[in-house]
Design an enzyme around this catalytic site. Sequence first.
Site, PDB file in Angstrom:
ATOM      1  N   ASP A  60       1.215  -5.910   5.009  1.00 54.83           N
ATOM      2  CA  ASP A  60       1.270  -4.592   4.384  1.00 54.83           C
ATOM      3  C   ASP A  60       2.102  -3.699   5.281  1.00 54.83           C
ATOM      4  O   ASP A  60       1.803  -3.559   6.474  1.00 54.83           O
ATOM      5  CB  ASP A  60      -0.131  -4.015   4.217  1.00 54.83           C
ATOM      6  CG  ASP A  60      -0.957  -4.775   3.187  1.00 54.83           C
ATOM      7  OD1 ASP A  60      -0.361  -5.478   2.349  1.00 54.83           O
ATOM      8  OD2 ASP A  60      -2.191  -4.664   3.223  1.00 54.83           O
ATOM      9  N   GLU A 108       1.619  -3.032  -5.842  1.00 54.89           N
ATOM     10  CA  GLU A 108       1.472  -2.701  -4.425  1.00 54.89           C
ATOM     11  C   GLU A 108       2.847  -2.729  -3.762  1.00 54.89           C
ATOM     12  O   GLU A 108       3.292  -3.778  -3.282  1.00 54.89           O
ATOM     13  CB  GLU A 108       0.526  -3.682  -3.728  1.00 54.89           C
ATOM     14  CG  GLU A 108      -0.925  -3.594  -4.212  1.00 54.89           C
ATOM     15  CD  GLU A 108      -1.881  -4.423  -3.370  1.00 54.89           C
ATOM     16  OE1 GLU A 108      -1.403  -5.139  -2.455  1.00 54.89           O
ATOM     17  OE2 GLU A 108      -3.093  -4.363  -3.626  1.00 54.89           O
ATOM     18  N   HIS A 166       3.036  -4.320  -0.110  1.00 57.05           N
ATOM     19  CA  HIS A 166       2.571  -5.669   0.201  1.00 57.05           C
ATOM     20  C   HIS A 166       3.730  -6.655   0.101  1.00 57.05           C
ATOM     21  O   HIS A 166       4.239  -6.941  -0.982  1.00 57.05           O
ATOM     22  CB  HIS A 166       1.457  -6.080  -0.770  1.00 57.05           C
ATOM     23  CG  HIS A 166       0.856  -7.427  -0.476  1.00 57.05           C
ATOM     24  ND1 HIS A 166      -0.423  -7.593  -0.014  1.00 57.05           N
ATOM     25  CD2 HIS A 166       1.367  -8.675  -0.567  1.00 57.05           C
ATOM     26  CE1 HIS A 166      -0.684  -8.878   0.151  1.00 57.05           C
ATOM     27  NE2 HIS A 166       0.413  -9.555  -0.180  1.00 57.05           N
TER      28      HIS A 166
END
Length: 220
Positions: free
Chosen positions: A139, A191, A194
């Site tokens: 991340d 996301e 990510h």
Amino acid sequence: MTNFPQIQKNQIGDFVQRLKKARDNQLPTIDVTDWRLILVNRNYPITSEPTHLTTFDNRQVDERIIPELTAMFTAASNQQIQLEVVSAYRSVEYQANLFNQSIEKASAEGMTPEQAKEEALRYRTEPGTSEHHTGLAIDVLDRNWLAQGGLLSEDYGQTAGGKWLAENVATFGFIIRYPENKISSTFIEYEPWHLRYVGVENAKYMTEHQLSLEEYLSQG
């Protein structure tokens, strides 16, 4: 008047097959046993946790991705974007703690046990089914966003750092693992932070053709 030859049904079928073959020839060789393409999601739990981990930016990652990871951070820095790894490898035990915390938070907000688990699954994965168990997922946010109090949110995709990631990570063998509008195959909401290492050739093909990892592997 020019008379064109009649095209038979079998000839049309042959033509379609030739087009398909030409398209498939551009597809990288997909080997599902390739360590770079290991699939971990709610349907495919990890079978063993990695043993070849090393430290990068105070986080643990698979040592084999260090050259590309270093090059990516350097390239971003050259564009005045200072990236920071906020999460990387997680053990199954640690993931269990995170997942349970998400359920407890949802329960405290008045959800039933079933609703709380479903809410947790929107952004968390059950222990054993997280990509972070592989050491190939990270991340990533940038320091400007963090300094402003920015969190892991979809809004990050609209920032300079988020846009840089989307436009450049494939060059270094990474993909945005959970893209927009791919929840039907990934089971995870968008996301933009990510990243997942899959190798340069695979990453460029997936990005160019807007494929999730699940969709890409299904073509192999």
